[in-house]
Design an enzyme around this catalytic site. Structure first.
Site, PDB file in Angstrom:
ATOM      1  N   HIS A  51       0.631  -0.913  -0.132  1.00  0.00           N
ATOM      2  CA  HIS A  51      -0.265   0.235  -0.070  1.00  0.00           C
ATOM      3  C   HIS A  51       1.250   0.985   0.200  1.00  0.00           C
ATOM      4  CE1 HIS A  51      -3.549  -2.788   0.989  1.00  0.00           C
ATOM      5  NE2 HIS A  51      -2.637  -3.267   1.989  1.00  0.00           N
ATOM      6  N   HIS A  68      -7.307  -4.533  -1.136  1.00  0.00           N
ATOM      7  CA  HIS A  68      -6.752  -5.954  -0.973  1.00  0.00           C
ATOM      8  C   HIS A  68      -7.465  -6.667  -2.653  1.00  0.00           C
ATOM      9  CE1 HIS A  68      -6.177  -4.642   3.046  1.00  0.00           C
ATOM     10  NE2 HIS A  68      -4.959  -5.336   2.292  1.00  0.00           N
TER      11      HIS A  68
END
Lengths: 332, 332
Positions: free
Chosen positions: B56, B218
């Site tokens: 991320h 995700h």
């Protein structure tokens, strides 16, 4: 073509509004031109103007602000801005101390920026220009005679911008910009292509396991295509070519920029940086400052470039000077 | 899988070295854990710790520095860090004033961060935690009970970090973090998938003309898949869901974050911002500050999220406080 756009014809005008709305504290758009101008022009100093085709964001609008650019001229995607647009930028930011144009080495950009310079000359505005040609991949290319200008341009913005902010005269600012240009080298790799909205088709295609070494920021051909290797192998190839080209002695200091083209995650750019750092250290070269991120992109292209800037005391001090722009902030 | 990596098993460890080498002025890695800790821990203040799976970036390591995080705990790609890692982070940064854990709402993260909190409690370290759940797309998801935590987390880092930097006590810092959480909403869209290096296969697939609305960071499922529309249509759908969920009155002020997931160019994010700004203005809502860029990515996923933070005077002042981290700088 899968893009977050409305009409392909309006991407430039809509982007400019989005930029202006995002960063009103830094910049505003000229009413009559696709030019983003620094909000605060109160200081009497040499002005720095850069620009080029769009599709390279945050370049160049993201570098408008204190200590960098006074204006960014924004062309259509991958297309040089017209002379009248550059001329409007020059007129908007000149405060009587003259204007330095920072041009990336593409034939269209040079022609149009130089024509604007001539127009401003006739108004009695002092204008000088420098041409950035940091890409060591190839001599001459699709849109360029000589080497292309790529991510190293951002260092020219930063350092010439700092010189101007310090109140240096146009001649001095130009000298410093030229020194940065002679000290900076870059080279890139593509893992995937990009699509100009108005064309709707990829600029080029690569096979599933193929990369292009030395590619330009508009997808211009590089040195060769080959099978993808490891990150370390790819970095080693770029670094060899860069270090072969610029004489860096042991104990010299450098600034590093690992630049993402867009679709390569920051995670991978950091893995690139690890190897860049190791290679420099193993050559006895000291890394003074590192920038990892997206500075000069190419629409949604996957890939990265590495830029090495050889430092001396003057460049180092100017690199460290305060800058406050949407995409490049140096806090002293 | 076409990635700039060496061995898929080493992406985390190599990235951590690359981060440390890029930002030595901000952070260093703990020797015994995958934790990046602020270099300057001299100030006696409440410490803020966050983290989660990697992939991320710049979250969360990019937010370590003055006015934000004191440590980021970095798990394997899309995998919660283990309790012992979080525990090491807590021990490394506590200066006797206690530690606030900022956790994104994923079951694994909550379990592991809470276990670390219990371990630290036994050492007599005061630890509190908050859970960010800003994603309005879906209740309950693949890895989550209740709403997911996504890009709004960055506002929690910034504002709780500023409160801590001001010298507020743990209880106060926690109160402020909770207020930000109750005032922030986000939602995202995916245009393309991403591949976890260790698996080698895309997490999901979308057709050429298909997007997923409300997707998680995700690749967890969103609300629905549909044909891609214009940027304005996509933005309108996200904004409707966000504004339906949070009561914002006319004349209220908000901060906006247009966050790229990775492979969506900044050009397109600015086009998104144009529409976000228009929709807020047409509702009489004032945009106080805007952030456009990549703040909470999802490997090489294409897409974006919109985050709206409702402001009051306290939050506004703390948002404006100076911060200096690799990926988030506020210059007063």
């Amino acid at each position: 073509m899968k893009k977050v756009i409305n009409n392909p014809e309006n991407v430039l005008s809509e982007m400019l509004i989005g930029i202006e709305k995002a960063h009103p504290e830094y910049l505003k758009k000229l009413e009559n031109a696709n030019v983003l101008v620094r909000t605060d022009l109160s200081k009497e100093k040499v002005a720095i103007v850069s620009g080029g085709g769009s599709g390279h964001e945050p370049a160049h609008a993201g570098y408008v602000g204190k200590g960098m650019l006074d204006a960014a001229v924004v062309g259509q995607v991958f297309t040089s801005p017209t002379p009248d647009q550059v001329y409007e930028a020059i007129k908007a930011v000149d405060r009587g101390k003259g204007v330095l144009l920072v041009i990336k080495n593409y034939s269209g950009d040079i022609m149009n920026f130089e024509m604007a310079k001539d127009m401003a000359d006739m108004d009695g505005i002092k204008v000088e220009s420098v041409v950035v040609n940091d890409d060591v991949a190839v001599e001459d290319s699709t849109f360029t005679t000589g080497r292309r200008g790529i991510a190293g341009t951002v260092f020219v913005h930063k350092i010439a911008g700092a010189a101007a902010e310090r109140g240096m005269e146009l001649k001095e600012v130009k000298r410093i910009a030229e020194k940065v240009i002679s000290n900076v080298r870059s080279m890139g790799i593509a893992l995937g292509s990009c699509t100009v909205p108005a064309s709707g088709k990829p600029n080029f295609t690569l096979k599933e396991d193929e990369i292009e070494i030395g590619i330009g920021i508009h997808g211009e051909p590089g040195i060769r295509r080959e099978k993808i290797g490891t990150a370390d192998e790819m970095v080693s190839k770029l670094m060899k070519k860069i270090l072969d080209d610029i004489k860096i002695n042991e104990k010299d200091e450098v600034a590093v920029m690992v630049n993402g083209m867009c679709s390569t995650p920051l995670m991978e750019l950091y893995i690139v940086n690890k190897k860049v750092n190791e290679l420099l250290n193993s050559n006895g070269i000291k890394v003074y400052k590192t920038f990892v991120g997206e500075y000069m992109t190419s629409l949604e292209m996957a890939g990265f470039s590495i830029t090495i800037l050889k430092l001396d005391n003057e460049i180092k001090e100017l690199l460290d000077d305060f800058s406050d722009t949407p995409a490049f902030k140096i806090i002293k």
